[in-house]
Design an enzyme around this catalytic site. Structure first.
Site, PDB file in Angstrom:
ATOM      1  N   HIS A  72      -0.678  -8.558   0.171  1.00  0.00           N
ATOM      2  CA  HIS A  72      -0.080  -9.042   1.419  1.00  0.00           C
ATOM      3  C   HIS A  72       1.167  -9.832   1.064  1.00  0.00           C
ATOM      4  O   HIS A  72       1.093 -10.871   0.399  1.00  0.00           O
ATOM      5  CB  HIS A  72      -1.073  -9.918   2.176  1.00  0.00           C
ATOM      6  N   ASP A  74       4.367 -11.610   2.686  1.00  0.00           N
ATOM      7  CA  ASP A  74       5.060 -12.105   3.874  1.00  0.00           C
ATOM      8  C   ASP A  74       6.566 -12.012   3.700  1.00  0.00           C
ATOM      9  O   ASP A  74       7.117 -12.516   2.716  1.00  0.00           O
ATOM     10  CB  ASP A  74       4.678 -13.558   4.135  1.00  0.00           C
ATOM     11  N   ASP A 187      -2.856 -10.060   9.596  1.00  0.00           N
ATOM     12  CA  ASP A 187      -2.488 -11.474   9.560  1.00  0.00           C
ATOM     13  C   ASP A 187      -1.860 -12.029  10.831  1.00  0.00           C
ATOM     14  O   ASP A 187      -1.747 -13.241  10.948  1.00  0.00           O
ATOM     15  CB  ASP A 187      -1.552 -11.739   8.377  1.00  0.00           C
ATOM     16  N   HIS A 456       5.344 -12.051  11.255  1.00  0.00           N
ATOM     17  CA  HIS A 456       4.376 -12.973  11.855  1.00  0.00           C
ATOM     18  C   HIS A 456       4.481 -14.397  11.325  1.00  0.00           C
ATOM     19  O   HIS A 456       3.765 -15.283  11.821  1.00  0.00           O
ATOM     20  CB  HIS A 456       2.951 -12.430  11.674  1.00  0.00           C
TER      21      HIS A 456
END
Length: 1072
Positions: A72, A74, A187, A456
């Site tokens: 993951h 970001d 997420d 996000h």
């Protein structure tokens, strides 16, 4: 990213980032990939039925675990993209590519395309690109979602979600010929009901989410209801349903606790280090290696977790995500430890009752689809708001960093305008002097920036200050590039109209004001009269309407002298009004009444006059200001007894002479009067986490009820022929000099001969809020006498409305009744509706009957170590200036008005201000002629030239990729992307909810002769004739939506749009 639900391991390491964008992604050659098309498709699972995955099946009764390696990453959070690329992201893709080639059983899923594209264009070697092509062919590297980012679901607008998805999908299809089929929304902080519809329209076969309310997830786990078929749109119903998987309590991270070690488990590469990777390759918290001594212990731990998770689902297939934030930067050590572990479990599968295998998400969903199970159906309810425990309600981020939210939406609106202006220019001026490739790069720069901020931890306001600065800089640079492009287009058209004139646009950059007033795209100051008197040029506002409807509105320009008149391109006087500015004592606001056809522009010249005499009063008037002084709100004894009206043709606003507050509003056509009062209040929050719950970027946890912050209100009424403005200034008491809050409410008068229905029926309010005191959360509370029963309606992403019923909780009731408002919120009773429309996202709630409150701004600090370590305490000392439009009246009236009104607010005219020729009466510019115009219930979501180089014929495109062929002639300017949305729900309005027939050849005739039209999937990568999404067996549950009897158009160019349908087309024109 923030620590959330149980099992989210390694959260102390979380914090991603971003590099300079946009990066032009180079395309791989694909040389040597000589597979026959059918075999290639089969290897991707595109032609294969869901059950033909080739994976070994488990023994009867055994559990089958799908181990899905992932990282993951970001795209911004606590580190910039550049920092993340350097520290770990580049190593993820480099090492994964290497390790997948070392073991044919190994697999990996890739999600965020911004990072992958940066690696592909700046880091990857030709050899690595060839290897990636091969891995994608074999289905061992699977792209999931495929957008530039994993977008937020609460505060993003659907048009921006589609943009970022389209950007990523276009790259993947052009480069690899693949189309993502599954989502991985692990997420985002809550799940919107618009998202499943979005992914279904994009051609996805299954949807995956994770973060939903903790108590709801617990109940769903116990009842084995974490999987269902979601019909997110009540109008589209089963036509766009999608199978949805909710992750269990362990979410997307591998369970980190292992009983035989105090280190995290299954994270053998440890935690990524910033700013530089360690030279010795030793990272913190590396898991205990798999050895002869630990192998059995790891196997028992993993099998136990697999069995625990299996108990929460209906099938023997278990999704076991392997990874977490910033993982697989050293894939070698990861796979070297997991390989023997999986082999050991499989060698003891009869003993364990479990088989394990590396898998992609597609492998898992194919296995689920093969099961003969009847799935429950979920309707249009969303999963918002989201809480992780009673005092952790993730509703603060709906408002966090309001300035960033406003800039992001203005950038999106400017991009929308620039795309349509450029597309029309290219179609009408194919041999024009502008470099079309360069122009497309200018648009691409803003496409990339707007896509990036939808992350996000971007537009949510949950990032560190340096990452916020990164987002803002990229948006500003992109906006400036598109403004330059639009100015260049206008100049070229003017030159064509008058060859001998060489016009020049005044230099400037409106983007420097992050919180500008309703910011026209350019807000230059006029030169003094002496500088240009007698010249062939004059200050001119070029006003472009990006909507596919004719609009009548007021355009605001800041000027330095009141002695002006306004002329149009015909030389006719234009109605205008001048009044003192609220920003500066030395400037004035000039309101210009503009009627502009769809996707067209008008020119308004601002001419100084020697004497502002009677001859010009009919066209340009000066408003008068009436001062009412400061009044006490707290101690007024005559409140409500002495009222005076502020009126236009649609509304009478009654002000209280004794408090300077609004008292009531009358909708004049129906003669309905509603008591309406507005006050600014603040929630106070705790700063010491050891003494109670805290608020931060994510969380809203008030100490108690909101308190009124101003005892004294000052009032000015600015009265003019065209605009009347109510200026209210809110002071804490009589002794303070400066106000903390201000509200500017405007109503408009429309002269005869103008169609001002929308303009008349709105009360425009602009607020000035801040700087706040520390640990304050500012709201505007509007109280009415509507019997709303504490029921609130808010929008999902500007696409559909949700009915919100007030719920009482044991703890934190205020925060858990906050919802995201992206564009629209309203309350109503049996007769009347009160509507709020916004140009940026906010948190909104109805805490009492007839009440609606909007959170406008937040400033917070706390001593929670995690927040301090990552600079996530939200010490936002800015002043914000959000704008709202208020609509009030009978429900049928507001229903007919609010959809066009919200679009008119979102896409206000773009104003480019400079010097242009005057004295030559010319017809309106070439963009004016028969521009595309749609009916009131349809919205043109996009008119653009994407520039993709791929063939829209899938077979041809695949063959070109196999042969290593690629176009080197630059972007393809012949393909025009058009997307149209039906704005209304089934049954919402007797007329506007009807299906609409559109003839695209007629609609686009001003741009040339349409020769062919292809209906495509939402992001353009599928021809809808070839798109056959998986069917999922469900209990019969009829929706109220339509059923498509056929996907075929009525003719070659004619299509029908049903309520809430979004249709996407490729348009091709006859060459000129």
């Amino acid at each position: 990213m923030r620590p959330g639900q149980g099992g989210a391991a390694l959260w102390l390491a979380r914090g991603p980032a971003r590099a300079r964008g946009p990066a032009a992604a180079e395309l791989g050659s694909g040389a040597g990939m000589g597979w026959p098309p059918a075999l290639w498709l089969l290897s991707l699972g595109l032609l294969a039925p869901p059950g033909a995955s080739g994976l070994p099946g488990p023994a009867p009764g055994a559990l089958r675990a799908f181990v899905v390696p992932h990282s993951h990453m970001d795209v911004g959070w606590v580190y910039t993209v550049q920092e993340s690329m350097h520290a770990y992201v580049a190593n993820v893709y480099t090492s994964v590519t290497e390790e997948l080639n070392r073991g044919k059983q190994r697999k990996f899923i890739a999600v965020e395309q911004e990072f992958f594209r940066l690696w592909w264009s700046r880091v990857a070697t030709d050899t690595q690109k060839h290897q990636v092509h091969q891995l994608v062919k074999e289905g061992r590297l699977e792209f999931i979602i495929g957008g530039q980012v994993m977008h937020d679901e609460a505060v993003t607008h659907i048009d921006d979600q589609i943009l970022q998805l389209t950007e990523g999908h276009g790259f993947l299809y052009e480069t690899f010929g693949i189309r993502p089929q599954f989502s991985w929304h692990v997420d985002p902080f809550g799940a919107s009901a618009a998202t499943p519809t979005l992914f279904a329209l994009a051609g996805f076969n299954a949807h995956l989410i994770s973060r939903i309310d903790y108590d709801l997830k617990e109940d769903m786990q116990k009842a084995k209801k974490l999987q269902f078929v979601w019909r997110g749109s009540p109008s589209l119903a089963e036509s766009q349903e999608i199978f949805t998987h909710v992750m269990d309590q362990y979410s997307y991270c591998t369970p980190s606790h292992i009983p035989f070690s105090n280190r995290s488990g299954f994270y053998w590469n440890g935690i990524a280090m910033f700013p530089d990777p360690p030279k010795d390759g030793m990272y913190p918290n590396m898991s205990v290696p798999v050895t002869d001594a630990s192998l059995s212990l790891y196997a028992q731990t993993m099998v136990a977790n697999i069995k625990m998770r299996a108990a929460w689902f209906r099938t023997q297939d278990v999704l076991w995500p392997w990874g977490c934030d910033k993982q697989f930067f050293n894939s070698s050590v990861q796979f070297a430890n997991m390989d023997p572990l999986l082999a050991y479990i499989n060698n003891h599968s009869e003993e364990f009752g479990v088989t394990v295998e590396y898998a992609t998400l597609g492998d898992y969903f194919r296995a689920i689809h093969d099961r003969d199970i009847t799935w429950s159906v979920r309707n249009q309810r969303d999963f918002l708001p989201y809480s992780t425990e009673p005092f952790q309600s993730w509703t603060g981020f709906y408002t966090s960093r309001s300035s960033l939210k406003g800039i992001a939406r203005r950038a999106s609106s400017l991009l929308f305008a620039g795309e349509s202006m450029f597309t029309q220019y290219v179609r009408k001026n194919p041999q024009g002097p502008l470099s079309q490739a360069k122009s497309l790069e200018q648009l691409q720069q803003l496409r990339w920036a707007v896509s990036e901020v939808q992350h996000h931890d971007g537009i949510t306001g949950t990032e560190a200050p340096k990452v916020r600065d990164m987002y803002v800089n990229h948006l500003m640079e992109g906006m400036f590039a598109v403004e330059k492009l639009m100015a260049s287009i206008i100049l070229d058209i003017v030159r064509e109209e008058n060859k001998e004139l060489q016009a020049s646009v005044a230099d400037g950059d409106s983007c420097k004001q992050a919180e500008g007033k309703r910011a026209p795209s350019r807000d230059h100051r006029l030169r003094g009269e002496a500088e240009w008197a007698g010249s062939a040029e004059a200050p001119c506002a070029v006003v472009y309407n990006p909507l596919a409807w004719t609009i009548t509105t007021y355009v605001t320009i800041t000027i330095s002298t009141p002695g002006v008149v306004v002329l149009d391109e015909f030389g006719h006087l234009v109605p205008a009004q001048i009044q003192n500015s609220t920003d500066s004592l030395s400037t004035y606001n000039l309101y210009i009444l503009a009627t502009i056809k769809a996707l067209s522009y008008r020119r308004y010249y601002i001419k100084t006059v020697d004497k502002f005499g009677e001859a010009h009063l009919e066209s340009t008037s000066i408003a008068r200001i009436f001062h009412f002084g400061r009044k006490s709100v707290k101690y007024s004894r005559n409140s409500g007894k002495r009222l005076f009206p502020v009126t236009n043709e649609c509304y009478s606003i009654f002000m209280d002479h004794d408090t300077n507050l609004m008292h009531s509003i009358t909708e004049r056509e129906s003669n309905q009067t509603v008591q309406v009062s507005q006050q600014f209040l603040e929630y106070k929050v705790n700063a010491d986490w050891e003494h109670g719950p805290i608020s931060d970027n994510y969380l809203f946890t008030p100490n108690g009820s909101a308190v009124q912050v101003s005892d004294v209100v000052g009032l000015e009424i600015v009265v003019g022929k065209l605009v009347t403005e109510i200026r209210q200034y809110f002071y804490r008491n009589f002794t303070v000099k400066d106000y903390t809050y201000a509200a500017y409410s405007r109503i408009y008068n429309i002269p005869k001969g103008y169609d001002g229905k929308l303009l008349c029926h709105r009360i425009e309010q602009e607020y000035r809020v801040g700087p706040l005191e520390m640990n304050r959360e500012a709201i505007l509370r509007t109280s009415t006498d509507l019997n709303s029963g504490q029921v609130l309606f808010t929008d999902n992403n500007g696409y559909q409305m949700q009915r919100r019923i007030y719920k009482a909780y044991v703890n934190n009731t205020v925060a858990r009744n906050y919802y995201p408002m992206v564009q629209t919120a309203f309350i109503e009773d049996d007769r009347t509706r009160f509507v709020l429309l916004s140009e940026r996202s906010h948190g909104v709630s109805s805490q009492e009957n007839g009440q609606i409150e909007v959170m406008l701004h937040r400033r917070l600090w706390n001593n929670f170590e995690w927040d301090l370590n990552y600079n996530l305490t939200l010490n936002d000392s800015s002043v914000v200036r959000p704008t709202f439009w208020l609509l009030l009246g009978p429900k049928p009236v507001t229903t007919a008005l609010y959809q066009m009104s919200r679009m008119a607010l979102e896409h206000r005219p773009v104003v480019i201000f400079g010097e242009l020729p005057i004295g030559h009466q010319m017809p309106p510019g070439s963009l004016q002629k028969d521009a595309p115009t749609l009916p009131a219930n349809l919205h043109l979501q996009i008119l653009s030239i994407p520039g993709w180089q791929y063939s829209s014929n899938h077979t041809d495109h695949f063959q070109n990729l196999q042969k290593g062929h690629r176009k080197d002639s630059g972007p393809d300017l012949s393909r025009v992307l058009v997307r149209i949305c039906h704005l209304y729900e089934v049954g919402e309005d007797p007329d506007l909810s009807q299906p609409v027939t559109v003839n695209l050849k007629s609609l686009l005739q001003s741009m040339g002769t349409v020769t062919s039209v292809e209906e495509r999937s939402l992001t353009g990568t599928w021809d809808v004739k070839d798109l056959n999404r998986w069917k999922w067996k469900t209990a019969k549950l009829d929706g109220q939506g339509f059923r498509r009897s056929s996907r075929m158009p009525l003719g070659n160019f004619t299509f029908v749009l049903h309520p809430k349908e979004i249709k996407t087309f490729f348009i091709y024109f006859q060459e000129q």
